[in-house]
Design a protein around this motif. Structure first.
Motif, PDB file in Angstrom:
ATOM      1  N   LEU A 101      94.966  -9.141 119.288  1.00 34.93           N
ATOM      2  CA  LEU A 101      94.448 -10.371 119.861  1.00 34.93           C
ATOM      3  C   LEU A 101      93.875 -10.178 121.262  1.00 34.93           C
ATOM      4  O   LEU A 101      92.845 -10.770 121.603  1.00 34.93           O
ATOM      5  N   THR A 102      94.531  -9.377 122.087  1.00 36.99           N
ATOM      6  CA  THR A 102      94.065  -9.194 123.459  1.00 36.99           C
ATOM      7  C   THR A 102      93.083  -8.026 123.536  1.00 36.99           C
ATOM      8  O   THR A 102      93.188  -7.063 122.782  1.00 36.99           O
ATOM      9  N   PRO A 103      92.128  -8.069 124.454  1.00 36.99           N
ATOM     10  CA  PRO A 103      91.221  -6.927 124.625  1.00 36.99           C
ATOM     11  C   PRO A 103      91.964  -5.628 124.919  1.00 36.99           C
ATOM     12  O   PRO A 103      91.564  -4.558 124.444  1.00 36.99           O
ATOM     13  N   GLU A 104      93.047  -5.721 125.693  1.00 35.39           N
ATOM     14  CA  GLU A 104      93.817  -4.517 126.017  1.00 35.39           C
ATOM     15  C   GLU A 104      94.436  -3.912 124.758  1.00 35.39           C
ATOM     16  O   GLU A 104      94.404  -2.700 124.548  1.00 35.39           O
ATOM     17  N   GLY A 105      95.003  -4.772 123.908  1.00 36.92           N
ATOM     18  CA  GLY A 105      95.622  -4.278 122.684  1.00 36.92           C
ATOM     19  C   GLY A 105      94.617  -3.728 121.698  1.00 36.92           C
ATOM     20  O   GLY A 105      94.830  -2.683 121.089  1.00 36.92           O
ATOM     21  N   VAL A 106      93.482  -4.414 121.541  1.00 36.17           N
ATOM     22  CA  VAL A 106      92.464  -3.967 120.591  1.00 36.17           C
ATOM     23  C   VAL A 106      91.921  -2.594 120.995  1.00 36.17           C
ATOM     24  O   VAL A 106      91.806  -1.688 120.164  1.00 36.17           O
ATOM     25  N   ALA A 107      91.568  -2.419 122.271  1.00 40.46           N
ATOM     26  CA  ALA A 107      91.020  -1.146 122.737  1.00 40.46           C
ATOM     27  C   ALA A 107      92.024  -0.013 122.558  1.00 40.46           C
ATOM     28  O   ALA A 107      91.675   1.103 122.139  1.00 40.46           O
ATOM     29  N   PHE A 108      93.283  -0.297 122.840  1.00 41.02           N
ATOM     30  CA  PHE A 108      94.326   0.720 122.731  1.00 41.02           C
ATOM     31  C   PHE A 108      94.516   1.172 121.287  1.00 41.02           C
ATOM     32  O   PHE A 108      94.470   2.369 120.972  1.00 41.02           O
ATOM     33  N   TYR A 109      94.682   0.230 120.378  1.00 40.19           N
ATOM     34  CA  TYR A 109      94.941   0.593 118.985  1.00 40.19           C
ATOM     35  C   TYR A 109      93.692   1.118 118.285  1.00 40.19           C
ATOM     36  O   TYR A 109      93.796   1.891 117.329  1.00 40.19           O
TER      37      TYR A 109
ATOM     38  N   ILE B 256      96.154   2.570 129.277  1.00 39.30           N
ATOM     39  CA  ILE B 256      97.540   2.124 129.135  1.00 39.30           C
ATOM     40  C   ILE B 256      98.069   1.437 130.386  1.00 39.30           C
ATOM     41  O   ILE B 256      99.206   0.956 130.381  1.00 39.30           O
ATOM     42  N   ARG B 257      97.274   1.359 131.445  1.00 37.94           N
ATOM     43  CA  ARG B 257      97.747   0.708 132.665  1.00 37.94           C
ATOM     44  C   ARG B 257      98.143  -0.752 132.444  1.00 37.94           C
ATOM     45  O   ARG B 257      99.118  -1.231 133.054  1.00 37.94           O
ATOM     46  N   PRO B 258      97.445  -1.531 131.605  1.00 34.17           N
ATOM     47  CA  PRO B 258      97.885  -2.920 131.392  1.00 34.17           C
ATOM     48  C   PRO B 258      99.303  -3.036 130.840  1.00 34.17           C
ATOM     49  O   PRO B 258      99.929  -4.097 130.955  1.00 34.17           O
ATOM     50  N   PHE B 259      99.833  -1.951 130.256  1.00 33.61           N
ATOM     51  CA  PHE B 259     101.158  -1.990 129.644  1.00 33.61           C
ATOM     52  C   PHE B 259     102.252  -1.499 130.596  1.00 33.61           C
ATOM     53  O   PHE B 259     103.355  -1.176 130.173  1.00 33.61           O
ATOM     54  N   ARG B 260     101.952  -1.454 131.881  1.00 34.50           N
ATOM     55  CA  ARG B 260     102.903  -0.939 132.869  1.00 34.50           C
ATOM     56  C   ARG B 260     104.140  -1.824 132.965  1.00 34.50           C
ATOM     57  O   ARG B 260     104.078  -3.048 132.723  1.00 34.50           O
ATOM     58  N   LEU B 261     105.252  -1.248 133.362  1.00 33.10           N
ATOM     59  CA  LEU B 261     106.499  -1.987 133.545  1.00 33.10           C
ATOM     60  C   LEU B 261     106.350  -3.030 134.642  1.00 33.10           C
ATOM     61  O   LEU B 261     106.913  -4.133 134.548  1.00 33.10           O
TER      62      LEU B 261
ATOM     63  N   ASP C 212     104.625  -8.608 138.418  1.00 31.14           N
ATOM     64  CA  ASP C 212     103.333  -9.150 138.864  1.00 31.14           C
ATOM     65  C   ASP C 212     102.921 -10.394 138.090  1.00 31.14           C
ATOM     66  O   ASP C 212     101.886 -11.001 138.397  1.00 31.14           O
ATOM     67  N   ILE C 213     103.681 -10.767 137.053  1.00 32.52           N
ATOM     68  CA  ILE C 213     103.361 -11.899 136.176  1.00 32.52           C
ATOM     69  C   ILE C 213     101.964 -11.717 135.583  1.00 32.52           C
ATOM     70  O   ILE C 213     101.109 -12.614 135.626  1.00 32.52           O
ATOM     71  N   GLU C 214     101.717 -10.536 135.047  1.00 33.43           N
ATOM     72  CA  GLU C 214     100.459 -10.239 134.365  1.00 33.43           C
ATOM     73  C   GLU C 214     100.763  -9.823 132.922  1.00 33.43           C
ATOM     74  O   GLU C 214     100.440  -8.729 132.480  1.00 33.43           O
TER      75      GLU C 214
END
Length: 413
Positions: free
Chosen positions: A82-90, A389-394, A399-401
């Protein structure tokens, strides 16, 4: 049986070559120690050796090779998130999967089937359209289709309107695939071991050795091992290892159950998923039906099976495929899934220097195996977290992101 194969097998001078070389002796120090001998840990070791030339690596597995969640998943591969971050990663993971058999010279039985996420409500149709637009924007093949096209792709699916949850449409993801999960793990393990990586089974980590805020080694049931860098890749036990290292993870561990039927003549080509009914089903090349559903609603570090899961799954499965009423179940199992609050993984840096994290995979771990291995290896080798993978950081939880891929989980959690 082909005569040539029989002749080869009966030849006196035939010497089978083992997939893995003999296990090496445990050294006192390694440049990199990877905790977890599942798909992710083995893939990370493989890419460290093949791409970055780092071969002084130890993969520590407390049980047997790839015997945790890697052996307990349902082997579905897709990138229609659903998210651009998830789509690009997978999407990168799917592209890596497509070339693994050739790269390994080892057949992982990769089979593109197409992936159908059924929509039973107007809200589900809207979500499917949303996902399709995000996917297409990033070059991933996904489209919303309706019952006439669904019937062409899955003629045995019950599309009657006279049911509790009639199928109104579906998100069709053509690259959706399945693969042999243990073949993927063994391909990575063999490639890594042949390049000098030490794969050490029955080696349980019992503590993390630190010097101030820096990790310098691990305590194991076979003694202390010093390490230049440590990578934690232990799906299901992520919070336990993080506690040893001295930091907390926003993760809840719950069982996820699945089952497989006796083999029958092939009738189902695409992978069928219903988030509303909490079921999914695919058919293996051997004819078995692999089925699963929602994760259990309570935290538990266990892999037991329950009658409640089977009864709930079968009730909803029969709405989609009524003719399966007499199908016999061959076996049932469970894995331990580490669920994050935003249903997305946690990768990269931790509060402990030289200690890298790969966790929070929930139900998505197997399909991410190649991309996790490649990108975590890059992180360790360069000391820098790649943008992918930076969007998936701990730190995103501070940061509420947060990310929002719960709507693309395919089954309810």
């Amino acid at each position: 049986m082909p005569f040539a194969l029989l002749k080869y097998g009966l030849r006196r001078r035939y010497r089978p070559v083992p997939d893995l070389p003999p296990e090496p002796d445990l050294k006192k120090r390694y440049d990199v120690v990877i905790i977890g001998g599942g798909g992710h840990g083995l893939a990370t070791a493989y890419y460290l050796a093949t791409v970055h030339g780092i071969r002084d690596v130890a993969v520590l597995e407390k049980g047997y090779l790839a015997g945790g969640n890697t052996a307990r998943n349902t082997a579905i591969i897709r990138s229609n998130y659903l998210t651009p971050e998830g789509v690009a990663f997978y999407d990168e993971s799917v592209r890596l999967f497509q070339g693994l058999s050739e790269e390994f010279d080892f057949n992982i039985l990769y089979s593109e089937r197409g992936h159908l996420t059924l929509a039973h409500t107007d809200a589900a149709i809207r979500t499917a359209r949303w996902r399709a637009e995000v996917n297409k924007h990033l070059g991933v093949a996904s489209e919303v289709i309706y019952p006439d096209e669904i019937a062409r792709l899955a003629p045995n699916l019950n599309l009657s309107r006279d049911v509790r949850h009639p199928v109104l449409g579906a998100l069709y993801h053509e690259p959706g695939a399945i693969a042999r999960h243990d073949a993927v793990a063994w391909g990575y393990a063999t490639g890594a071991a042949r390049r000098g990586v030490s794969i050490l089974q029955k080696t349980e980590v019992t503590g993390i050795v630190k010097d101030g805020d820096r990790a310098i080694g691990v305590e194991t049931n076979r003694g202390r091992i010093e390490a230049g860098q440590i990578v934690q890749q232990v799906a299901g036990a992520s919070t336990l290892l993080a506690d040893m290292a001295g930091f907390r993870l926003p993760i809840r561990t719950v069982p996820l159950q699945a089952c497989v039927s006796l083999p029958v003549k092939p009738f189902l080509d695409p992978i069928i998923v219903s988030g509303s009914l909490h079921v999914y089903i695919s058919q293996t090349p051997r004819g078995e039906l692999v089925m699963g559903g929602a994760s259990d609603p309570y935290p538990l570090y266990g892999t037991r099976s329950t009658l409640d899961f089977k009864e709930g799954l079968m009730a909803n499965m029969l709405e989609l495929f009524p003719f399966l009423a007499e199908m016999k179940i061959l076996r049932q199992w469970a894995g331990m899934t580490d669920m994050s609050p935003d249903f997305s993984p946690i990768m990269g840096e931790t509060p402990i220097r030289n200690y890298w994290l790969d966790s929070g995979w929930g139900t998505w771990g197997f399909k991410a195996t190649p991309v996790v291995g490649k990108r975590m290896a890059e992180t360790v080798a360069t000391g820098t977290v790649p943008e992918l993978i930076r969007p998936f950081r701990l730190a995103r939880f501070d940061d509420i992101e947060l990310l929002g891929d719960k709507g693309a989980a395919s089954v309810g959690h």
